[in-house]
Design an enzyme around this catalytic site. Structure first.
Site, PDB file in Angstrom:
ATOM      1  N   GLN A   1      39.141 -72.682 -25.481  1.00  9.93           N
ATOM      2  CA  GLN A   1      37.774 -73.012 -25.900  1.00  9.93           C
ATOM      3  C   GLN A   1      37.664 -72.961 -27.421  1.00  9.93           C
ATOM      4  OE1 GLN A   1      34.023 -71.670 -23.846  1.00  9.93           O
ATOM      5  NE2 GLN A   1      34.099 -70.045 -25.364  1.00  9.93           N
TER       6      GLN A   1
ATOM      7  N   HIS B   1      31.658 -58.854 -25.509  1.00 12.18           N
ATOM      8  CA  HIS B   1      30.587 -59.576 -26.210  1.00 12.18           C
ATOM      9  C   HIS B   1      30.046 -58.745 -27.376  1.00 12.18           C
ATOM     10  CE1 HIS B   1      30.053 -61.431 -22.060  1.00 12.18           C
ATOM     11  NE2 HIS B   1      30.210 -62.486 -22.818  1.00 12.18           N
TER      12      HIS B   1
HETATM   13  O1  PAF Z   1      32.383 -68.596 -23.599  1.00 17.39           O
HETATM   14  C1  PAF Z   1      31.269 -68.751 -23.042  1.00 17.39           C
HETATM   15  O2  PAF Z   1      30.637 -67.801 -22.550  1.00 17.39           O
HETATM   16  C2  PAF Z   1      30.665 -70.146 -22.953  1.00 17.39           C
HETATM   17  O3  PAF Z   1      31.643 -71.115 -22.715  1.00 17.39           O
HETATM   18  C3  PAF Z   1      29.815 -70.524 -24.187  1.00 17.39           C
HETATM   19  C4  PAF Z   1      30.651 -70.574 -25.459  1.00 17.39           C
HETATM   20  C5  PAF Z   1      28.694 -69.514 -24.350  1.00 17.39           C
HETATM   21  C6  PAF Z   1      29.185 -71.905 -23.992  1.00 17.39           C
HETATM   22  O4  PAF Z   1      28.347 -71.933 -22.874  1.00 17.39           O
END
Ligand code: PAF
Length: 281
Positions: free
Chosen positions: A154, A37
């Site tokens: 995603q 992150h």
């Molecule tokens: O990747 C994630 O942690 C989640 O899917 C996100 C993009 C924050 C959406 O809740």
């Protein structure tokens, strides 16, 4: 760092920023932050005047038998990490703030590509992701939004609805951040025992083997998939949900790797479902 808990607070904050002509980078997260992150935060920091992170465990992207209740929540520790990389503000709403009584509007990306890979075993998951990410983009008034390659499908979904709905946000995908062992960093790694962490190395090891074979000239999809499946089969603790190789980012089926393609897998180690991938070609 500002902590914004309500829609009114973030709306007022971003209105001021836009009035002042600032560019905004958004990094949506569900918290339990790790180095992966922070790589996203640093990328946002380098390219925008202001960085807004969100920490929100989004209930509508979890299925009924998934880990919503036990998903790790550690907001204070998350804030310390966000401050260490100079994030300007964190949006941390309650579920009731995001989904009040009467909420009934969803963003549903309806392409076949949403029903493969993780979409096959997690019906409704991408609808939940697309809905919350659309709202976070609107609330943050972001110019750019940052997502990790670990959740490559995603990223495909987000790029699709941003394009289809003409949302004026640049979607930036940041490469996977790995531990020295090769294990892709994930908040769900917290569920693994030391033994399971060792067993989980079969994911990245099998992907590296495929990558080496591709570098050595192997372009046949079936052959590359066999290399990965054989390597995973050698780890008795690995319960494979899927291993697939598709065009990236359309996720169309391919027979040979001629351009950017995604080799992706979901594997259970004990009770923990892990995903990993590489992009080759
Ligand atoms: O990747 C994630 O942690 C989640 O899917 C996100 C993009 C924050 C959406 O809740």
């Amino acid at each position: 760092m500002k902590v914004l808990s309500t829609i009114a607070e973030i709306t007022a904050y971003t209105a001021e920023l836009k009035k002042a002509g600032k560019t905004i980078g958004l990094v949506p997260t569900m918290g339990a932050l790790h180095e992966g992150h922070l790589t996203l935060m640093r990328a946002a920091r380098a390219a925008n005047d202001v960085v807004i992170a969100s920490v929100f465990v989004n209930p509508i992207q979890f299925g009924p038998n998934e880990d919503y209740d036990k998903y790790p929540r550690m907001f204070e520790a998350d804030c310390a990490k966000l401050e260490s990389v100079n994030v300007d503000a964190v949006f941390h709403p309650d579920p009731a703030e995001m989904y009040p009584q009467g909420f009934c509007t969803y963003v549903n990306v309806d392409g076949d590509f949403t029903r493969k890979l993780c979409g096959a075993s997690r019906p409704g998951h991408f609808r939940g992701v697309a809905t919350v990410v659309t709202r976070l983009m609107n609330l943050s008034r972001a110019d750019r939004a940052y997502f990790g390659q670990k959740d490559a499908q995603q990223v495909c979904v987000i790029k699709r609805f941003v394009n289809d709905l003409n949302i004026p946000v640049e979607v930036v995908m940041v490469p996977i951040n790995r531990e020295d062992s090769g294990l892709a960093r994930s908040s769900r790694n917290a569920y693994l025992s030391d033994t399971e962490k060792q067993q989980a190395l079969c994911l990245s090891r099998s992907l590296r083997k495929a990558e080496a074979a591709f570098a050595g000239g192997e372009k046949n999809v079936a052959a590359l998939l066999k290399i990965v499946r054989d390597e995973l089969a050698a780890e008795p603790a690995a319960d494979v949900e899927y291993v697939e190789l598709y065009d990236f980012p359309t996720l169309e089926p391919i027979e040979t790797v001629e351009k950017e393609s995604l080799m992706a897998m979901a594997v259970r180690i004990g009770k923990t479902r892990l995903i990993d991938n590489i992009i080759i070609g």
